[in-house]
Design a protein around this motif. Structure first.
Motif, PDB file in Angstrom:
ATOM      1  N   TYR A  39       0.549  -1.109   0.103  1.00 52.21           N
ATOM      2  CA  TYR A  39      -0.107  -0.273   0.225  1.00 52.21           C
ATOM      3  C   TYR A  39       1.088   1.631   0.533  1.00 52.21           C
ATOM      4  O   TYR A  39       0.815   1.884  -0.086  1.00 52.21           O
ATOM      5  N   ARG A  42      -7.482  12.677   2.792  1.00 55.56           N
ATOM      6  CA  ARG A  42      -7.010  10.910   3.187  1.00 55.56           C
ATOM      7  C   ARG A  42      -7.927  10.448   3.839  1.00 55.56           C
ATOM      8  O   ARG A  42      -8.504  10.807   5.194  1.00 55.56           O
ATOM      9  N   PHE A  62      -8.777   7.862   6.024  1.00 54.16           N
ATOM     10  CA  PHE A  62      -7.970   7.320   6.417  1.00 54.16           C
ATOM     11  C   PHE A  62      -7.709   7.783   7.757  1.00 54.16           C
ATOM     12  O   PHE A  62      -8.074   7.338   9.073  1.00 54.16           O
ATOM     13  N   ASP A 115      -9.469  -4.443  -4.074  1.00 53.73           N
ATOM     14  CA  ASP A 115      -8.724  -2.951  -3.034  1.00 53.73           C
ATOM     15  C   ASP A 115      -7.196  -3.852  -2.353  1.00 53.73           C
ATOM     16  O   ASP A 115      -7.538  -4.977  -2.254  1.00 53.73           O
ATOM     17  N   ASP A 116      -6.763  -3.323  -1.519  1.00 56.96           N
ATOM     18  CA  ASP A 116      -5.346  -3.138  -1.532  1.00 56.96           C
ATOM     19  C   ASP A 116      -5.147  -3.612   0.119  1.00 56.96           C
ATOM     20  O   ASP A 116      -4.771  -4.834   0.335  1.00 56.96           O
ATOM     21  N   SER A 117      -6.099  -3.290   0.648  1.00 55.14           N
ATOM     22  CA  SER A 117      -6.496  -3.630   2.258  1.00 55.14           C
ATOM     23  C   SER A 117      -7.652  -3.531   2.687  1.00 55.14           C
ATOM     24  O   SER A 117      -7.826  -2.670   2.373  1.00 55.14           O
ATOM     25  N   VAL A 135      -9.115  -2.359   6.960  1.00 55.70           N
ATOM     26  CA  VAL A 135      -8.339  -2.462   7.639  1.00 55.70           C
ATOM     27  C   VAL A 135      -9.024  -2.230   8.904  1.00 55.70           C
ATOM     28  O   VAL A 135      -9.430  -3.239   9.385  1.00 55.70           O
ATOM     29  N   ARG A 136     -10.720  -0.999   8.792  1.00 55.00           N
ATOM     30  CA  ARG A 136     -11.671  -1.388  10.043  1.00 55.00           C
ATOM     31  C   ARG A 136     -12.851  -1.875   8.839  1.00 55.00           C
ATOM     32  O   ARG A 136     -14.297  -2.038   9.553  1.00 55.00           O
ATOM     33  N   GLY A 137     -12.250  -1.976   7.978  1.00 54.90           N
ATOM     34  CA  GLY A 137     -13.545  -1.953   6.904  1.00 54.90           C
ATOM     35  C   GLY A 137     -14.495  -0.262   6.511  1.00 54.90           C
ATOM     36  O   GLY A 137     -15.610  -1.186   5.418  1.00 54.90           O
ATOM     37  N   THR A 191     -13.725   1.258   4.033  1.00 59.47           N
ATOM     38  CA  THR A 191     -14.001   1.726   2.914  1.00 59.47           C
ATOM     39  C   THR A 191     -14.886   0.112   2.088  1.00 59.47           C
ATOM     40  O   THR A 191     -15.299   0.895   1.400  1.00 59.47           O
ATOM     41  N   ILE A 212       3.403   2.750  10.667  1.00 56.55           N
ATOM     42  CA  ILE A 212       2.311   2.617   9.605  1.00 56.55           C
ATOM     43  C   ILE A 212       1.454   2.850  10.251  1.00 56.55           C
ATOM     44  O   ILE A 212       1.316   2.305  11.987  1.00 56.55           O
TER      45      ILE A 212
HETATM   46  P1  AMP Z   1     -10.878   1.497   6.121  1.00 55.16           P
HETATM   47  O1  AMP Z   1     -11.643   1.707   5.659  1.00 55.16           O
HETATM   48  O2  AMP Z   1     -10.410   1.405   7.746  1.00 55.16           O
HETATM   49  O3  AMP Z   1     -10.518  -0.384   5.785  1.00 55.16           O
HETATM   50  O4  AMP Z   1      -8.911   1.606   5.396  1.00 55.16           O
HETATM   51  C1  AMP Z   1      -8.538   0.726   4.492  1.00 55.16           C
HETATM   52  C2  AMP Z   1      -8.554   1.750   3.064  1.00 55.16           C
HETATM   53  O5  AMP Z   1      -7.242   2.482   3.564  1.00 55.16           O
HETATM   54  C3  AMP Z   1      -8.019   0.800   1.457  1.00 55.16           C
HETATM   55  O6  AMP Z   1      -8.586   0.927   0.696  1.00 55.16           O
HETATM   56  C4  AMP Z   1      -6.623   1.594   1.923  1.00 55.16           C
HETATM   57  O7  AMP Z   1      -6.368   2.067  -0.052  1.00 55.16           O
HETATM   58  C5  AMP Z   1      -5.951   2.203   2.820  1.00 55.16           C
HETATM   59  N1  AMP Z   1      -5.036   2.363   3.855  1.00 55.16           N
HETATM   60  C6  AMP Z   1      -4.344   0.805   4.343  1.00 55.16           C
HETATM   61  N2  AMP Z   1      -3.845   0.862   5.754  1.00 55.16           N
HETATM   62  C7  AMP Z   1      -3.381   2.569   5.638  1.00 55.16           C
HETATM   63  C8  AMP Z   1      -2.850   3.007   6.584  1.00 55.16           C
HETATM   64  N3  AMP Z   1      -2.022   3.002   7.769  1.00 55.16           N
HETATM   65  N4  AMP Z   1      -2.481   4.824   6.371  1.00 55.16           N
HETATM   66  C9  AMP Z   1      -3.678   5.360   5.632  1.00 55.16           C
HETATM   67  N5  AMP Z   1      -4.744   3.994   4.684  1.00 55.16           N
HETATM   68  C10 AMP Z   1      -4.655   3.028   4.550  1.00 55.16           C
END
Ligand code: AMP
Length: 487
Positions: free
Chosen positions: A252, A324, A326, A358-360, A362-364, A366, A399
């Motif tokens: 990411y 951003r 996040f 999608d790449d990842s 975290v909280r879900g 997105t 991170i």
């Molecule tokens: P979330 O909505 O909390 O699940 O965040 C996931 C999205 O945030 C992913 O689509 C990533 O593109 C981005 N992301 C993942 N890890 C990070 C990070 N450490 N800091 C900022 N953006 C992140």
């Protein structure tokens, strides 16, 4: 999560440092700073993006052939202006420093510095602790006839005392610039050259922008010093059996046009898509179209499309002017911002079975919003494929994922997450697929702590808990509207 750059040139280096920081802006948007040296230090730092912090009048003032710069995303400290980097001290030399990483025994070191060495700190930034330990050690081992050997001893002391990750750049006033990387090489740091100008930078993309030749990565545990006559000294002070670059940089964080530790980030993402495609083939799904979540997942989506032999289309468009999501402090704000940030192209969605890449997660937040958007645009079914495995463990190395409570996968099974985000199928990368994809033929050791809970620096459970607690405290400070002033 930060970006650093250091340059020793033939003229005022501030212009190149500024350009370099623009290329590294994705590594931190919270504050930016530059310090240069001619006969004295010139410093400017402030909150916000690089082009907001530096005005023409600041650039003109920042004179000197040596300089370092920093962009920050805070993982320790309150994220206030006091914590913006670079920092400097005046004894035993004028020493300036900036770093990318996270010191995991920060609070312990701060106490030692204050109680044993009577050093009074000006911030909660962990680089100030590294700088002062370096300064104390340099004073102890000072040999004016052989400055490099003194720097070697001081860096050894840093390696002995400072735990965690740190890629450091610095200036020794009147004597040169230096850089070192922690013994495990967790955070990236490259070394570049143009004629007889030398540079260090977090990612190779900064060298591309400045037209420097990328010489090589700074080795884990290595110190490089460019003296005032531009003579290059280097020594690898610690050679661990294995080193552990952060794998999440490739998933990411880093720019796709960078090459880190010999591995192209874009190529790694293409391979992540190949491995993920293989996982998708195991599932009972027949998508009509593959759609990447822009921008990070685009490369992986191309490969998934190749493996599945299904077209890849741009079905989600990103508004570039939304900050951003996040880093938004509250869940409600994050949800609204995701909707402002992404909008579907209805003609590509309606009546189709969509496989979103999608790449990842975290909280879900997105993922849930994206699935809802696509369903609202009348997608028949929405499958979601993620290029990395479930994130479950706090990152203590820089991170911004430092608290367990943030991870949806820590609380719920994959089946349950699928249900929460409303997808018809949720497919994750495997840890084996991740390592194979990123490492390719080149390496299989990475820091995978956020996925596996295996921390290369062998941090104790209580230390992780302490870092988590402090992070929650500082994040709450943001929610209450922490200070936001520049200097
Ligand atoms: P979330 O909505 O909390 O699940 O965040 C996931 C999205 O945030 C992913 O689509 C990533 O593109 C981005 N992301 C993942 N890890 C990070 C990070 N450490 N800091 C900022 N953006 C992140």
């Amino acid at each position: 999560m930060c970006g650093v750059i250091g340059i020793y040139g033939n003229d005022d280096v501030v212009y190149e440092i500024y350009e370099g920081l623009i290329a590294l802006q994705h590594r931190g948007q919270d504050s930016a700073g530059i310090i240069t040296y001619d006969e004295m230090f010139h410093l400017k730092k402030g909150m916000g993006l690089v082009n907001n912090v530096f005005k023409e009048k600041n650039i003109i003032r920042l004179k000197g052939k040596m300089g370092i710069g920093h962009v920050r995303y805070p993982t320790i400290g309150f994220g206030s202006i006091e914590d913006a980097q670079p920092f400097y001290i005046n004894y035993p030399f004028g020493i300036a420093m900036a770093h990318n990483g996270n010191v995991t025994n920060y609070y312990q070191l701060r106490e030692i510095l204050e109680k044993k060495f009577y050093r009074k700190l000006t911030s909660y930034s962990d680089v100030e602790v590294i700088l002062n330990i370096f300064g104390v050690a340099l004073e102890k081992y000072l040999n004016k006839k052989n400055l490099f050997s003194s720097l070697v001893s001081a860096t050894r002391e840093v390696f002995k005392w400072v735990k965690g990750s740190y890629s450091v750049v610095g200036i020794i006033a009147d004597y040169g610039i230096f850089a070192f990387r922690d013994p495990y090489g967790i955070k990236p740091l490259g070394f570049g050259k143009k004629n007889d100008n030398y540079a260090f930078a977090s990612e190779s993309v900064a060298f591309d922008m400045l037209d420097y030749r990328f010489v090589r990565d700074v080795y884990p545990g290595e110190l490089i010093f460019i003296d005032k006559d531009k003579k290059v000294y280097s020594k690898r002070l610690r050679k661990q059996k294995h080193t552990y670059p952060c794998i999440f940089e490739y998933v990411y964080f880093a720019r796709p046009d960078s090459v880190i530790d010999g591995i192209g980030v874009y190529e790694a993402r293409l391979r992540l898509g190949e491995e993920l495609g293989k996982e998708c083939l195991k599932e009972d799904i027949k998508p009509d179209v593959i759609i990447p979540v822009p921008d990070t997942a685009r490369a992986a989506a191309f490969s998934v499309s190749k493996i599945l032999k299904v077209d890849c289309k741009e079905g989600l468009i990103k508004n570039r002017y939304i900050p951003r999501t996040f880093i938004m402090p509250t869940q409600r704000e994050r949800e609204i911002k995701v909707r402002q940030k992404l909008n579907p192209i209805k003609s590509e969605i309606e009546n189709k079975k969509i496989l979103v890449v999608d790449d990842s997660i975290v909280r879900g937040t997105t993922s849930r919003e994206i699935v809802a958007l696509l369903k609202k645009a009348k997608a028949k079914e929405v499958y979601l494929a993620i290029t990395c495995p479930p994130l479950r463990f706090p990152c203590v190395y820089g991170i911004d994922m430092m608290t367990r409570g943030e991870f949806i996968a820590k609380k719920y099974s994959i089946k349950k997450i699928q249900e929460i985000i409303g997808a018809d199928k949720l497919i994750y990368q495997t840890i084996e697929g991740l390592i194979k994809a990123v490492g390719g033929e080149k390496r299989n050791n990475f820091c995978t702590a956020c996925f596996t809970g295996i921390y290369p620096t062998k941090i104790k459970k209580e230390e992780i808990e302490k870092l988590e607690k402090e992070r929650i405290k500082t994040k709450n400070y943001f929610i209450k509207g922490g200070e936001d002033e520049g200097v």
